[in-house]
Design an enzyme around this catalytic site. Sequence first.
Site, PDB file in Angstrom:
ATOM      1  N   GLN A  30      -7.878  -0.337   3.113  1.00  0.00           N
ATOM      2  CA  GLN A  30      -8.781  -0.947   4.104  1.00  0.00           C
ATOM      3  C   GLN A  30     -10.076  -1.466   3.481  1.00  0.00           C
ATOM      4  O   GLN A  30     -10.764  -2.287   4.081  1.00  0.00           O
ATOM      5  CB  GLN A  30      -9.132   0.063   5.203  1.00  0.00           C
ATOM      6  N   GLY A  58      -1.900  -6.557  -0.139  1.00  0.00           N
ATOM      7  CA  GLY A  58      -2.231  -7.967   0.081  1.00  0.00           C
ATOM      8  C   GLY A  58      -2.485  -8.347   1.524  1.00  0.00           C
ATOM      9  O   GLY A  58      -3.427  -9.084   1.827  1.00  0.00           O
ATOM     10  N   THR A  86      12.221  -8.272 -11.464  1.00  0.00           N
ATOM     11  CA  THR A  86      11.523  -9.560 -11.546  1.00  0.00           C
ATOM     12  C   THR A  86      10.338  -9.580 -10.588  1.00  0.00           C
ATOM     13  O   THR A  86      10.476  -9.204  -9.424  1.00  0.00           O
ATOM     14  CB  THR A  86      12.498 -10.708 -11.199  1.00  0.00           C
ATOM     15  N   GLY A 132       0.807  -1.217   0.000  1.00  0.00           N
ATOM     16  CA  GLY A 132       0.000   0.000   0.000  1.00  0.00           C
ATOM     17  C   GLY A 132       0.841   1.268   0.000  1.00  0.00           C
ATOM     18  O   GLY A 132       0.532   2.236  -0.698  1.00  0.00           O
ATOM     19  N   THR A 133       1.907   1.262   0.776  1.00  0.00           N
ATOM     20  CA  THR A 133       2.744   2.460   0.886  1.00  0.00           C
ATOM     21  C   THR A 133       3.362   2.823  -0.461  1.00  0.00           C
ATOM     22  O   THR A 133       3.328   3.980  -0.895  1.00  0.00           O
ATOM     23  CB  THR A 133       3.850   2.227   1.944  1.00  0.00           C
ATOM     24  N   CYS A 142       1.466   1.975  12.287  1.00  0.00           N
ATOM     25  CA  CYS A 142       2.630   2.651  11.711  1.00  0.00           C
ATOM     26  C   CYS A 142       3.110   3.780  12.594  1.00  0.00           C
ATOM     27  O   CYS A 142       4.266   4.176  12.557  1.00  0.00           O
ATOM     28  CB  CYS A 142       2.283   3.238  10.358  1.00  0.00           C
TER      29      CYS A 142
HETATM   30  C1  LIG Z   1      -1.885  -0.553   5.948  1.00  0.00           C
HETATM   31  C2  LIG Z   1      -2.258   0.683   5.196  1.00  0.00           C
HETATM   32  C3  LIG Z   1      -1.370   1.244   4.260  1.00  0.00           C
HETATM   33  C4  LIG Z   1       0.018   0.709   4.042  1.00  0.00           C
HETATM   34  O1  LIG Z   1       0.012  -0.525   3.384  1.00  0.00           O
HETATM   35  P1  LIG Z   1       1.351  -1.441   3.415  1.00  0.00           P
HETATM   36  O2  LIG Z   1       1.058  -2.540   2.477  1.00  0.00           O
HETATM   37  O3  LIG Z   1       1.487  -1.898   4.837  1.00  0.00           O
HETATM   38  O4  LIG Z   1       2.468  -0.576   2.975  1.00  0.00           O
HETATM   39  C5  LIG Z   1      -1.780   2.366   3.560  1.00  0.00           C
HETATM   40  N1  LIG Z   1      -3.001   2.902   3.753  1.00  0.00           N
HETATM   41  C6  LIG Z   1      -3.882   2.391   4.624  1.00  0.00           C
HETATM   42  C7  LIG Z   1      -5.220   3.007   4.773  1.00  0.00           C
HETATM   43  C8  LIG Z   1      -3.540   1.267   5.387  1.00  0.00           C
HETATM   44  O5  LIG Z   1      -4.404   0.775   6.259  1.00  0.00           O
END
Ligand SMILES: *Cc1c(COP(=O)(O)O)cnc(C)c1O
Length: 383
Positions: free
Chosen positions: A179, A200, A237, A71-72, A325
């Site tokens: 989320q 994931g 890859t 996500g980040t 985080c």
């Molecule tokens: C967990 C989360 C992220 C970060 O995702 P990662 O895969 O852990 O980097 C970003 N945004 C929201 C809203 C999250 O809950």
Amino acid sequence: MKTIYADNASSTRIADEVINAMMPYLKDKFANPSSYHSAGREVRLAVEEARRQIASVIACDSDEIYFTSGGTESDNWAIKGAARLCAAKGKHVITSKIEHHAVLRSVKALEREGFEITYLETDEYGFISPESLEKAIRPDTVLVSVMFANNETGAIQPIEKLAKTAKKHGILFHTDAVQAFGHIPINVKELDIDLLSFSGHKFNGPKGIGGLYIKRGVSLPVLIDGGNQENGRRGGTENAPAAIGMGEAARLAAKDMALQKERLELLRDRLIGGLAEKIPECIINTPPRNALPGIVNVSIGVAEGEALVLMLDLKGIFASSGSACMSGSKDPSHVLTAMGRDEKTAHGAVRFSFDRYTSQEDIDTILAVFPETVNKIRSVTRL
Ligand SMILES: *Cc1c(COP(=O)(O)O)cnc(C)c1O
């Protein structure tokens, strides 16, 4: 001691089905998916099948899905990429005060490049109004980024209206759907979304893999120069086992979504009702409607969220004081502060979050243990 895991908004258990789907690709099927021999082509087919499974969760085409490390990375790519793509048109970006730090710090980075950022406010329930977005739009606005659902409170934003407001002005719209993805229905075409981030490990898939939906025609700049992977936009890859695992997690999530949503909503409301009854002065920060099925955020005025989390930990219950985080930080939750909660309330929040492995018994144990913990702290602080 039996433990209860109630921190699924931070990370979820990887499903057995997902492990089983990944295992062959960790062992014998290790070839590079870009290789021309049949061993490579077999992995390529499985990676592309995973891409299709993921695309079908949000009703897009598989060539609009790009794998990332999570996500980040997706948030960073979408926000910095879209802003730089449009920088010649203007240097104003709109986001909200309640975003994940992956978004907040990405726009901060843009600020250092000369972009101006507007942070939309929320109402007391944590919702961002399309009218406030309309008012914030300027002739030089090039990107709007508002999260699909909030990771601390579970508030689901009016994404369709927000996206359509941006699109009406010809502005790109990104949403951090980490989320929401796999938990509630999303149709990117109906909602008019250009860019959507997901991860994931937030829907029973593996960690370190996620993705970005990039609408066809949006020419987001290349993220990593290298080979032709991910359409030449993110070289390197592919993490084939993780991508295949996330594909299986997406399949499972889509198959059980309606069932799990209904089941978790009942559990959520059972916990909220029980907490309100047993701790009358508690403040429920999760909105009464338009909320994710699996998140309950509650503030107790007696102690800091972190102290409550540690006391719950001693009883075998794993919860969170907000977002994982930012734990360790002394500041009150930026989300609850944006909702207008006072400092004591914003500091005293505990988040319980659930998934497909949470049972009613787990909820009832939390309802038996948590109020007792609160009373114990209260009696000590009153001495
Ligand atoms: C967990 C989360 C992220 C970060 O995702 P990662 O895969 O852990 O980097 C970003 N945004 C929201 C809203 C999250 O809950």
